[in-house]
Design a protein around this motif. Structure first.
Motif: not given
Lengths: 378, 584
Positions: A361-373
């Motif tokens: 879902d969206e929440a997972t994607r947002a968290e993943l992107a933040a963590a990668a950054q």
């Protein structure tokens, strides 16, 4: 019986752009003699949490207990000031007082603090602490005449000289150069183990966290997103953030299909947890070192992605490849003694027990992107 | 879980807690500062509403007569105001070119002996303004001034006066301008220094010639900084006291500060009229507040232009060629006129029984004596003034520095509203002229047991020197990493102990600097002693002034010589001491 317990801690501070909720309902406990680490990117609230425990910041809510003593409780309005809390602390800047010698720096708590001891006992106690950090020979040196590593040891000696119940370490290794950091990491670990002192450690460096701790709590945006042993956190990340912040991770989108996940690279067979029954899309995550890398040969086996090497960098103990398969690029580790060349066709085998499945879902994607950054920034 | 509304939380966390030493310290500092700067001003304003013959805080009637008198011009306000403006304007017109010229020569040219010039420019700092005035009275007094006597001798004039007369507006302007050049020079040097030379180099490489660079880059960049310095000193001169006192009273030129002093010391038909002095004081406060606001605005503007590059800073020096000896000569001439001439006269006079101009015809029969110095050991009068002065300046310096250390610590570390208030209040004395600050204390304590004690003089000095030293300690405090203090708290040392063992100890160099600054300024100051000292609390300044006023120049000169020698010794020893502290 835990030595430190933090319950639903909240902290807020005023910035130029209004109040910031630095810590949002953090709870954890550290058992006697354990080494507990708060791991997270800068701004995640780990240092604020530590400073609340030391009494250097005032929380807005929650409860903090050190040993038997409640040092902060919003309900009963208890606030024990810093100098009456039974803690020792090593600061990021070391905070070695430049007007004192090494001996006087370490002896300061014994001479002026609440843990005052008779004059005669100061010298043996300071000497013992300095010996523990292997600085006995520098006792009479003025503090500014020390190297970074030596200052770090003085700071440590000063924090343990009065045998506090709890040792707080605020990124103590971050100002050292890489080689020294590795040495000190081991030494620090041995020392606290020998003294059997309960330790709370704050760092943004995953290697430090994994190498030293009994328990790691990964923090993100003022909350603990996962708590567990180093193995748990690294091998079985419970949240997308942990997966992508602690270590490198490959991500693969897919849809749940019979017995596995259908992806752009074919079906990956993995055990499906219950929640996937209702999930339309999922994300698969796997570590670069979880993958077995082989030269392509014949038809594609099950749980295998075929691609070609598009980048490689030699970092000594391993070779880091980028393998491109259709639109996706995967990070993979390989044997430095048997290198592939750019353009080589390779197969990535994904053992089903090394692949993690998360909601798409969206929440997972947002968290993943933040963590990668954030991971890239650290 | 549900936690209360954010507002409630904030109120709760900001409430003072039991045993929180830091809150107590901040409150103590704030209340002390408020007592020093707010209450005296309030009392002064109250005094403007009291009739003649009534102390400001006594019971009794209130009146507007002080204001109506003032408005009707009976108090001679407009004359005083015009004098003040002419005096300040004239002084600036003379001093700014001198100070800027010297700053430019020492900072941006290859004038020889630069480091020696820097040392020499600090000499005037230890010399009281009043001493320069007395020196010039001996040099350019209309009758017996040595310069006048020699000129008359050379041109063969048989006039008994002139050609110069130091007891005039021009004389006041000349002596004041000489006096402020060193301080102005010091500030202008830092304006010139904060200018990044690469900005000029960038213009040069763009093909602009040297004059063009000067006009289009250097001048516009420095203008706000220079204007700020000019405004600062204009305010300082408009409210200065010593030279208008030494020269202006005889010249019949009254300015704001001397007018206030005259009103306070004059007892008109047995009734004092502090109210009209307070009205003049209020005018001074208005001038000060407006001027300082303008000054702060300009400083902010100029700091926006300041590009401090730190590393690799090398101002390009302009080569003067043969002109550099002319330049050196000009700086030398200034030092000759400011320091050497007046002080040789004072030294000369101090060894005479009565003043005789050093003319050839007198040289054989000069009334040499050591009596003026021997008198200093007479404890009943002279000795006590030295002891009193030493007690007052040391007590003032120590208590001021302790207070401002706590205030700046609270402002930097705690940042609570209470701490910030204390810090903001310390700016106020900057806008309140020394005479008026002292007047306010005079009005607050006249009629109380504290009046006529050394303690009152100390308190007045603390209030006057609060502003400058707070700025000094505030910037020093910013240099101290907060973890140095936190490490002490974690070690189990309470906030008060941390302040003492860590903070104060680390701030010792700045502390001593400020301490010395106050010692030298307070010992040279005439304003506070002349307004507040009584017969039981005479200070050096009182003795110098009373001898001077009574025409006993030689005794006055001897006291000055002793004061200057002592100050030089204190500053020299202090610098050495600070140097040792910083190294050790």
């Amino acid at each position: 019986m835990s030595m430190l317990s933090v319950e639903r801690l909240e902290m807020e501070y005023q910035s130029d752009r209004g109040p910031v909720r630095a810590v949002r309902g953090v709870s954890f406990a550290v058992e006697r003699g354990n080494f507990y680490t708060l791991l997270g990117p800068s701004g995640c609230g780990k240092t604020s949490t530590l400073r609340c425990i030391a009494g250097l910041e005032t929380p807005t809510a929650g409860k903090i207990t050190i040993g038997e003593e409640v040092v902060y409780d919003r309900q009963t309005r208890v606030v024990v000031p810093t100098h009456r809390r039974a803690v020792g602390m090593v600061f990021q800047s070391y905070a070695i007082w430049p007007h004192l010698t090494v001996f006087d720096n370490v002896g300061f708590p014994l001479v002026h603090g609440k843990n005052r001891v008779p004059r005669a006992r100061v010298r043996p106690m300071v000497e013992r602490a300095l010996d523990l950090v292997q600085l006995g020979h520098l006792a009479d040196r003025p503090a500014p005449a020390l190297s970074g590593g030596q200052q770090q040891r003085v700071a440590l000696a000063r924090a343990i000289v009065y045998e506090p119940d709890l040792l707080l370490l605020d990124e103590p290794l971050s100002n050292l150069d890489a080689k020294l950091r590795e040495e000190m990491r081991q030494e620090l670990k041995d020392l606290v183990a020998r003294l059997n002192i309960t330790t709370l450690y704050v760092t943004h460096d995953q290697t430090e966290a994994l190498a030293m701790s009994n328990l790691v709590a990964v923090m993100y945006e003022g909350e603990i997103v996962q708590e567990g042993s180093p193995q748990d956190v690294y091998l079985r990340p419970a949240s997308p953030f942990t997966a992508n912040f602690v270590g490198k991770t490959n991500l693969l989108n897919g849809a749940v299909a019979g017995g596995g996940v259908e992806t752009a690279h074919g079906l990956i067979t993995i055990p499906l947890p219950d929640w996937t029954k209702e999930a339309a899309s999922v994300v698969l995550a796997f570590r670069p070192e979880a993958v077995a890398l082989e030269a392509s040969d014949g038809p594609i086996a099950a749980n295998t992605i075929r691609g070609s090497v598009s980048g490689s960098s030699f970092v000594g103990e391993t070779l880091e490849y980028v393998v491109t398969a259709s639109e996706d690029a995967f990070k993979v580790k390989g044997d430095p003694f048997a290198p592939f060349r750019i353009g080589d066709e390779v197969d990535l085998h994904l053992p089903s027990d090394r692949v993690l499945i998360m909601p798409g879902d969206e929440a997972t994607r947002a968290e993943l992107a933040a963590a990668a950054q954030l991971a890239a920034a650290e | 879980m549900a936690i209360g509304t954010p507002t409630l939380q904030r109120v709760w966390t900001s409430l003072p807690r039991r045993f929180d030493q830091r809150t107590l310290i901040a409150w103590a500092a704030m209340l002390t500062v408020a007592f020093l700067v707010v209450i005296p001003l309030v009392v002064m304003i109250a005094a403007t509403f009291r009739p003649a013959g009534v102390f400001p805080l006594d019971a009794g009637e209130f009146t507007l007569s002080n204001y109506t008198e003032f408005a009707s011009g009976q108090t001679g306000f407009w004359v005083v105001f015009r004098n003040t403006v002419v005096y300040a304007g004239g002084t600036m017109a003379l001093a700014v070119p001198m100070a800027f010229g010297m700053a430019f020569l020492t900072e941006r040219t290859d004038v020889p002996f630069r480091s020696m010039l820097y040392t020499l420019m600090f000499v005037p700092f230890v010399t009281p303004v009043f001493a320069t005035a007395l020196g010039w009275v001996l040099l350019a007094g209309p009758r017996a001034g040595a310069v006048n006597e020699y000129i008359r001798l050379i041109i063969g004039s048989d006039s008994r006066d002139g050609p110069f007369n130091v007891y005039t507006m021009q004389g006041m302007i000349f002596v004041t301008a000489l006096g402020i050049v060193p301080s102005m020079w010091l500030l202008l040097v830092s304006v010139l220094r904060n200018m990044d030379p690469t900005l000029e180099e960038a213009a040069s490489t763009s093909g602009v010639n040297r004059w063009g660079v000067m006009r289009r880059v250097t001048a516009p960049l420095m203008l706000p900084g220079i204007l700020a310095v000019v405004i600062y000193f204009t305010i300082a001169i408009m409210e200065s006291f010593e030279i208008p006192l030494a020269l202006g009273i005889t010249a019949g030129v009254q300015v704001l500060a001397t007018k206030i002093w005259l009103i306070i010391t004059a007892v008109d038909e047995g009734r004092f009229s502090y109210g009209s002095a307070a009205v003049f004081g209020l005018v001074g406060v208005v001038i000060g507040v407006v001027g300082i606001s303008l000054y702060l605005w300009l400083v902010r503007r100029s700091s926006r232009y300041t590009v401090i590059t730190g590393k690799g800073y090398r101002p390009r020096k302009i080569r003067l060629g043969a002109w550099k000896y002319v330049a050196l000569g000009l700086v030398g001439l200034y030092l000759f006129v400011k320091v050497l001439m007046p002080f040789s006269m004072i030294l000369y006079a101090s060894f005479l029984r009565f003043y005789v101009p050093p003319l050839p015809e007198n040289l054989g029969s000069l009334p040499w004596t050591l009596e003026n110095y021997r008198n200093l050991w007479d404890y009943r009068f002279f000795g006590r003034m030295l002891v009193n002065t030493a007690i007052v300046v040391v007590a003032a310096a120590t208590s001021t520095m302790l207070l401002v250390t706590v205030v700046s610590w609270a402002a930097v570390r705690l940042k609570t509203p209470v701490a910030q208030t204390a810090n903001v209040l310390t700016f106020m004395p900057l806008a309140i002229p020394g005479v008026i600050m002292t007047l306010a204390f005079f009005l607050l304590f006249i009629g109380t047991p504290l009046y006529g004690t050394l303690a009152l003089i100390v308190i007045a000095f603390v209030a006057r020197y609060l502003s400058y030293t707070t700025r000094l300690m505030y910037s020093a405090q910013l240099q101290i990493h907060k973890e140095l203090e936190e490490a002490s708290l974690v070690s189990g040392v309470a906030p008060a102990g941390t302040l003492f063992y860590i903070n104060l100890r680390l701030l010792i160099p700045a502390f001593l600097n400020g301490w010395l600054w106050i010692i030298t300024h307070a010992a040279k100051d005439f304003t506070t002693p002349l307004l507040l000292a009584t017969s039981g609390t005479v200070l050096v300044a009182n003795v110098i002034f009373s001898r001077f006023e009574g025409g006993r120049f030689t005794e006055s000169a001897a006291v000055m010589v002793v004061l200057v020698v002592l100050l030089i010794a204190v500053v020299w020893a202090g610098r050495k001491w600070i140097g040792g502290e910083v190294k050790g």
